[in-house]
Design a protein around this motif. Structure first.
Motif, mmCIF file in Angstrom:
data_model
loop_
_atom_site.group_PDB
_atom_site.id
_atom_site.type_symbol
_atom_site.label_atom_id
_atom_site.label_comp_id
_atom_site.label_asym_id
_atom_site.label_seq_id
_atom_site.Cartn_x
_atom_site.Cartn_y
_atom_site.Cartn_z
ATOM 1 N N SER A 234 36.164 5.882 73.878
ATOM 2 C CA SER A 234 36.310 4.950 74.737
ATOM 3 C C SER A 234 37.027 5.080 76.298
ATOM 4 C CB SER A 234 37.032 3.693 74.218
ATOM 5 O OG SER A 234 38.423 4.240 74.009
ATOM 6 N N LEU A 235 36.532 4.212 77.287
ATOM 7 C CA LEU A 235 36.955 4.713 78.483
ATOM 8 C C LEU A 235 38.394 4.308 78.595
ATOM 9 C CD1 LEU A 235 36.241 5.361 81.298
ATOM 10 C CD2 LEU A 235 35.656 3.012 81.927
ATOM 11 N N THR A 236 39.055 3.503 77.969
ATOM 12 C CA THR A 236 40.418 3.256 78.037
ATOM 13 C C THR A 236 41.122 4.144 77.297
ATOM 14 O OG1 THR A 236 40.249 1.867 75.934
ATOM 15 C CG2 THR A 236 40.157 0.675 78.240
ATOM 16 N N GLU B 105 40.440 7.549 70.702
ATOM 17 C CA GLU B 105 40.164 6.108 70.499
ATOM 18 C C GLU B 105 38.699 6.019 70.561
ATOM 19 O OE1 GLU B 105 42.439 3.519 72.763
ATOM 20 O OE2 GLU B 105 44.382 4.182 72.199
ATOM 21 N N PRO B 106 38.045 6.057 69.500
ATOM 22 C CA PRO B 106 36.348 5.821 69.410
ATOM 23 C C PRO B 106 36.109 4.523 69.805
ATOM 24 C CG PRO B 106 37.288 6.810 67.391
ATOM 25 C CD PRO B 106 38.518 6.298 68.014
ATOM 26 N N LEU B 107 35.085 4.245 70.701
ATOM 27 C CA LEU B 107 34.576 3.013 71.383
ATOM 28 C C LEU B 107 34.193 2.143 70.055
ATOM 29 C CD1 LEU B 107 33.757 1.441 73.674
ATOM 30 C CD2 LEU B 107 31.634 2.629 73.792
ATOM 31 N N ILE B 108 33.745 2.665 69.082
ATOM 32 C CA ILE B 108 33.070 1.779 67.977
ATOM 33 C C ILE B 108 34.271 1.003 67.294
ATOM 34 C CG2 ILE B 108 33.487 3.289 66.159
ATOM 35 C CD1 ILE B 108 30.821 2.446 65.092
ATOM 36 N N TRP B 109 35.802 1.350 67.631
ATOM 37 C CA TRP B 109 36.735 0.399 67.008
ATOM 38 C C TRP B 109 36.896 -0.570 67.966
ATOM 39 C CZ3 TRP B 109 40.967 4.812 66.119
ATOM 40 C CH2 TRP B 109 40.612 5.589 64.781
#
Length: 460
Positions: A40-42, A152-156
């Motif tokens: 994820s970007l964050t 932190e994967p974006l899918i989460w």
């Protein structure tokens, strides 16, 4: 003799050496681009800040803010901490920050850490959750492995994803130590750690065993399919020749309506158990369905979301509408449970609502309390439903009259108070003393102000 001992050396090349451009920030490689577990970007911002040995707050406030255009309320992202989930989404905030980071790191792939490629396809409603969610078992596994990075994967962040398919465990959204919900990006964010108490979020005894009940078999089936199809979207995002346009959603619905029901929108809607007007609006391209809705539809049709949007020719195996695909899974997130309508009991409950000496409720609230759609209640008991609605309308009118009378009396008292202090009782001066300054939108309240001024001879 002297000339014979001289040596000839290669001449120097005095042309300027081409030095490649240097990035302002460290060119940190994002994780998992082109895979279902893309970062994820964050999460990338947190790792980038850690690589610079600063906090995300310092990185953003001292480096990025000056490059971010002021197209939203504030450029201080930490003043809207609860909204930082939008940085992973499809809006202006995600576009601005991804563009700035790409220019400062000289990378061209950071937009794939967001859903910007799907801006025209998925509306922002119920797309991403506003809080962090994580699997402590994944964190623990990455921490114990020397060749894996904690991220932190974006899918989460997808609202539809509530389970870690790899561990069959529900995602957590509350720190086991300080019991707080965590924003996607905070001043001291760090992958795998709480930004408030700074403690490890991996497997720990502080996770109460009663907090998360084991997922049912049906939930595992549903979440396995959701994670697979959402992961397929994320994995194929970098390989799209160009961002998909809004029109393909309408074309997809027209294609499947023609395939399954020979163009009969009403029949297609009945099979999906969706109101006909919604399907028609989607076909006409007037409204975009939420991702959660598309997931349910695609699960019913037994087709992935990517194929639903991009497959121009349907497979031969999809020539018939699935008879009862929802029988494969019984879950509130995929299909509402069929409830047998109890006519006598429902009539008695409606009569009790009508005769109760309590605050009247709108029919929407009554229907929700009884567990039936409002249109079903109106079809079986139209008179009772109209009577309940009439009582609610009457109650709202009486409440409005009382509210206006209270505001008028409050205005009169405020006029006397302001006048006694030697201040002219203007509307602005009176508004500061009112509990609800917006009441001046009502002409009766404004009339009460003029009448109060006349009483103290300030208005003819």
């Amino acid at each position: 003799m002297l000339a014979s001992v001289l040596e000839t050396y290669e001449s120097w090349d005095l042309r300027k050496v081409a030095i490649p451009s240097r990035s302002r920030l460290y060119r940190l490689d994002p994780i998992g681009i082109g895979t279902p577990l893309v970062e994820s970007l964050t999460g990338y911002i947190s790792r980038l800040a850690e690589a610079h040995c600063v906090t995300p707050k310092a990185l953003i406030s001292r480096e990025l803010v000056s490059f971010i255009p002021k197209t939203y309320k504030t450029t201080n992202l930490f003043e809207m901490r609860s909204l930082t989930g939008a940085l992973n989404g499809t809006g202006t905030m995600a576009l601005d920050l991804a563009t700035v980071l790409e220019s400062l790191t000289l990378r061209s792939d950071l937009r794939f850490l967001t859903l910007l490629s799907w801006t025209d396809i998925f509306p922002q409603r119920r797309l991403l959750r506003a809080r962090r969610a994580w699997c402590p078992y994944c964190y623990e596994e990455w921490c114990s492995s020397k060749d894996k990075v904690i991220y932190e994967p974006l899918i989460w962040f997808f609202e539809a994803v509530t389970l870690c398919h790899w561990h069959n465990q529900s995602l957590y959204q509350q720190c086991p130590h300080c019991k707080r919900e965590l924003p996607p990006l905070a001043s001291y964010s760090r992958p795998g750690y709480c930004p408030y108490c700074l403690k490890w979020l991996g497997v720990t005894a502080n996770y109460p065993s009663s907090d998360k009940t084991p997922p049912s078999k049906e939930e595992i089936i549903w979440q396995t399919w959701v994670i697979k199809t959402v992961g397929e979207l994320l994995a194929n995002t970098p390989h799209l020749p160009k961002p998909l346009k809004r029109e393909i959603v309408a074309q997809a619905f027209c294609r499947y309506v023609n395939q399954f029901t020979e163009g009969n929108t009403a029949a297609f809607a009945r099979m999906l158990e969706i109101p006909k007007n919604k399907v028609w609006m989607w076909q006409m391209g007037k409204v975009l369905p939420e991702l959660n809705v598309i997931l349910k539809i695609c699960f019913t049709l037994q087709v992935s979301v990517l194929d639903f949007l991009t497959q121009e020719t349907l497979k031969e195996t999809s020539s018939k509408f699935p008879a009862t695909p929802q029988n494969q899974v019984r879950d509130s997130s995929t299909k509402k449970l069929e409830v047998k309508f109890d006519s006598d009991r429902t009539q008695q409950l409606l009569e009790n609502v009508l005769q109760a000496n309590e605050q009247p409720l709108p029919m929407t609230a009554v229907a929700k309390r009884l567990g039936y759609p409002k249109r079903v209640l109106y079809r079986h008991f139209p008179e009772l439903c109209r009577a309940i609605s009439a009582e609610y309308v009457k109650y709202m009118k009486e409440s409005r009259i009382k509210r206006i009378e209270h505001c008028c009396e409050e205005v009169k008292q405020a006029v006397r108070q302001v006048h006694s202090e030697g201040i002219y009782p203007s509307e602005a001066a009176i508004s500061r003393l009112l509990a609800k300054p917006g009441c001046f939108r009502d002409k009766k309240v404004r009339a009460a102000l003029r009448a109060a001024r006349r009483e103290i001879c300030l208005e003819p």
